[in-house]
Design an enzyme around this catalytic site. Structure first.
Site, PDB file in Angstrom:
ATOM      1  N   HIS A 169       0.874  -1.175   0.000  1.00  0.00           N
ATOM      2  CA  HIS A 169       0.000   0.000   0.000  1.00  0.00           C
ATOM      3  C   HIS A 169       0.911   1.224   0.000  1.00  0.00           C
ATOM      4  O   HIS A 169       1.517   1.551   1.017  1.00  0.00           O
ATOM      5  CB  HIS A 169      -0.918  -0.016   1.228  1.00  0.00           C
ATOM      6  CG  HIS A 169      -1.880  -1.163   1.213  1.00  0.00           C
ATOM      7  ND1 HIS A 169      -2.319  -1.802   2.354  1.00  0.00           N
ATOM      8  CD2 HIS A 169      -2.478  -1.788   0.161  1.00  0.00           C
ATOM      9  CE1 HIS A 169      -3.163  -2.767   2.012  1.00  0.00           C
ATOM     10  NE2 HIS A 169      -3.270  -2.778   0.690  1.00  0.00           N
ATOM     11  N   GLU A 172       1.352   4.156   2.565  1.00  0.00           N
ATOM     12  CA  GLU A 172       1.812   3.826   3.921  1.00  0.00           C
ATOM     13  C   GLU A 172       3.334   3.958   3.963  1.00  0.00           C
ATOM     14  O   GLU A 172       4.081   2.996   4.119  1.00  0.00           O
ATOM     15  CB  GLU A 172       1.294   2.436   4.299  1.00  0.00           C
ATOM     16  CG  GLU A 172      -0.243   2.446   4.375  1.00  0.00           C
ATOM     17  CD  GLU A 172      -0.904   1.083   4.282  1.00  0.00           C
ATOM     18  OE1 GLU A 172      -2.138   1.035   4.096  1.00  0.00           O
ATOM     19  OE2 GLU A 172      -0.202   0.056   4.366  1.00  0.00           O
ATOM     20  N   HIS A 262       3.072  -2.258   7.046  1.00  0.00           N
ATOM     21  CA  HIS A 262       1.968  -1.381   6.651  1.00  0.00           C
ATOM     22  C   HIS A 262       1.790  -0.214   7.625  1.00  0.00           C
ATOM     23  O   HIS A 262       2.461  -0.133   8.652  1.00  0.00           O
ATOM     24  CB  HIS A 262       0.658  -2.177   6.649  1.00  0.00           C
ATOM     25  CG  HIS A 262       0.528  -3.137   5.522  1.00  0.00           C
ATOM     26  ND1 HIS A 262      -0.322  -2.940   4.471  1.00  0.00           N
ATOM     27  CD2 HIS A 262       1.164  -4.314   5.280  1.00  0.00           C
ATOM     28  CE1 HIS A 262      -0.228  -3.946   3.621  1.00  0.00           C
ATOM     29  NE2 HIS A 262       0.672  -4.806   4.086  1.00  0.00           N
ATOM     30  N   GLU A 338       1.432  -3.181  11.528  1.00  0.00           N
ATOM     31  CA  GLU A 338       0.718  -1.924  11.280  1.00  0.00           C
ATOM     32  C   GLU A 338       1.252  -0.843  12.207  1.00  0.00           C
ATOM     33  O   GLU A 338       1.248  -1.002  13.429  1.00  0.00           O
ATOM     34  CB  GLU A 338      -0.790  -2.113  11.527  1.00  0.00           C
ATOM     35  CG  GLU A 338      -1.463  -3.136  10.616  1.00  0.00           C
ATOM     36  CD  GLU A 338      -1.779  -2.603   9.222  1.00  0.00           C
ATOM     37  OE1 GLU A 338      -1.582  -1.394   8.990  1.00  0.00           O
ATOM     38  OE2 GLU A 338      -2.194  -3.415   8.372  1.00  0.00           O
TER      39      GLU A 338
HETATM   40 ZN    ZN Z   1      -1.756  -1.385   4.330  1.00  0.00          ZN
END
Ligand code: ZN
Length: 380
Positions: A169, A172, A262, A338
């Protein structure tokens, strides 16, 4: 009163100007190409020294994560090295959901972004700097739809296959700052943790799995509007060559341990997500994941296990996501890390919120935790 100017036609730039009046601007974020996702912004304001800016980013009720705006302050830099935060407030009833950013720059040029950007130029500096280090191999695993290389750095002489990959992504960007910290540890010839890890493991590190989305200023997708972290069950050369290249390389090496890095828009904490619902799930594989979480939580106050995503029930894992696919395909201890766009609310930093610096330190701490995890596993 002279008007400020706003520009975004550069690497990872994203904003559309609806109107400017003096030092107030009404803005909106462009959608990812061939996709409805939008949340990443990055733009430059000029003509602004000593003037109070009021920047209104509108229409955010339709953004990918509307829950990302409450309690969020925009990132700002005047020297493009230090990224602080500009006081921001979100009103969901104003103009389809509006984030109002207020800031008085000292300089005539100020940069605003959803998070401190990690440019493709810096990516190439990172690759070249690492490739100069003794014992570091560089491979191009494949190419993106726009023709950019999918770079992979490989190092270490051990037999444990460790994969670290980031920015599926592209918005990010904290994920590539994390890779920088992990690589600093692994490539420093004086670092005892890095030296020991290189004896035990063979590392395969992909600092940017989605260079097209990064350059285009996307939040979540590649040049064809594909969410790469939903392509791992059946990646294709036409739509997701980035994932196809990485997964093929994994098939060659096998995978024992993997971290997919992420950022999370809404949750103000660092957390890990696992692979609980995969068909081949075993107590032993799960214990390996749980043990890594315990070690990391003890080693850094920037990691916690209270907040996170709901865990999938037995057999309910989504195998199009890389962590589930890698855990199922290779029997690996795989995880999704994350980091917040906002801050770690257990240890907030008013000046910077979550930052590139903290992302890099976490990368280093994750390597220390990996060494401890491998050492315990050998003893057991
Ligand atoms: Zn992500």
């Amino acid at each position: 009163m002279t008007q400020i100017q706003i520009d975004a036609a550069f690497d990872s730039g994203n904003i559309e100007v609806l109107s400017i009046s003096g030092t107030t601007a009404r803005l909106k974020i462009r959608k990812d190409h061939q996709s409805d996702f939008f949340q990443w912004f990055h733009f430059r304001v000029s003509g602004c020294a000593g003037r109070e800016l009021e920047l209104k980013i509108t229409g955010l009720g339709a953004s990918a994560y509307p829950g990302g705006w409450d309690g969020y302050n925009a990132a700002v830099s005047e020297d493009r090295e230090f990224w602080g935060r500009a006081t921001s407030s979100y009103d969901k009833s104003e103009d389809g959901g509006t984030l109002t950013v207020r800031y008085i720059p000292d300089a005539n040029v100020a940069w605003f972004a959803y998070f401190a950007p990690y440019s493709m130029d810096r990516h190439h500096d990172l690759i070249s700097g690492a490739a100069l280090e003794l014992g570091v191999d560089h491979r191009v695993l494949g190419r993106s739809l726009d023709g950019q290389p999918i770079d992979c750095l490989e190092l270490g002489e051990g037999d444990r296959q460790v994969w670290l990959y980031a920015r599926q992504h592209p918005g990010e960007s904290m994920a590539e700052w994390w890779i920088e910290g992990a690589l600093d540890c692994l490539t420093d010839p004086a670092d005892p943790v890095g030296r020991k890890l290189r004896q035990l493991c063979r590392f395969h590190i992909v600092p940017n799995a989605n260079p097209d989305g990064s350059y285009r200023g996307h939040l979540r997708t590649n040049a064809a509007g594909m969410n790469l972290n939903r392509e791992w069950a059946s990646p294709s050369a036409e739509k997701s060559p980035e994932v196809l290249a990485i997964r093929n390389a994994m098939d060659e090496t096998g995978v024992h341990f993997a971290i997919d890095v992420h950022g999370d828009e809404a949750i103000p904490a660092v957390f890990l997500a696992g692979f609980e619902g995969i068909p081949s799930h075993s107590p032993q594989q799960q214990a390996g994941f749980d043990r890594y979480k315990t070690i990391l939580e003890r080693r850094t106050p920037d990691f916690q296990t209270r907040l996170g995503y709901p865990v999938a029930g037995a057999g309910k894992a989504n195998l199009t996501m890389s962590t589930n696919q890698v855990a199922q395909r290779f029997g690996a201890v795989a995880m999704t890390l994350e980091m917040p766009f906002k801050d770690n609310n257990d240890l907030p930093c008013e000046a910077q919120g979550w930052s590139p610096e903290r992302s890099a330190i976490l990368g280093r701490d994750c390597m220390g935790s990996l060494l401890e995890w491998l050492s315990e596993a050998t003893l057991a």
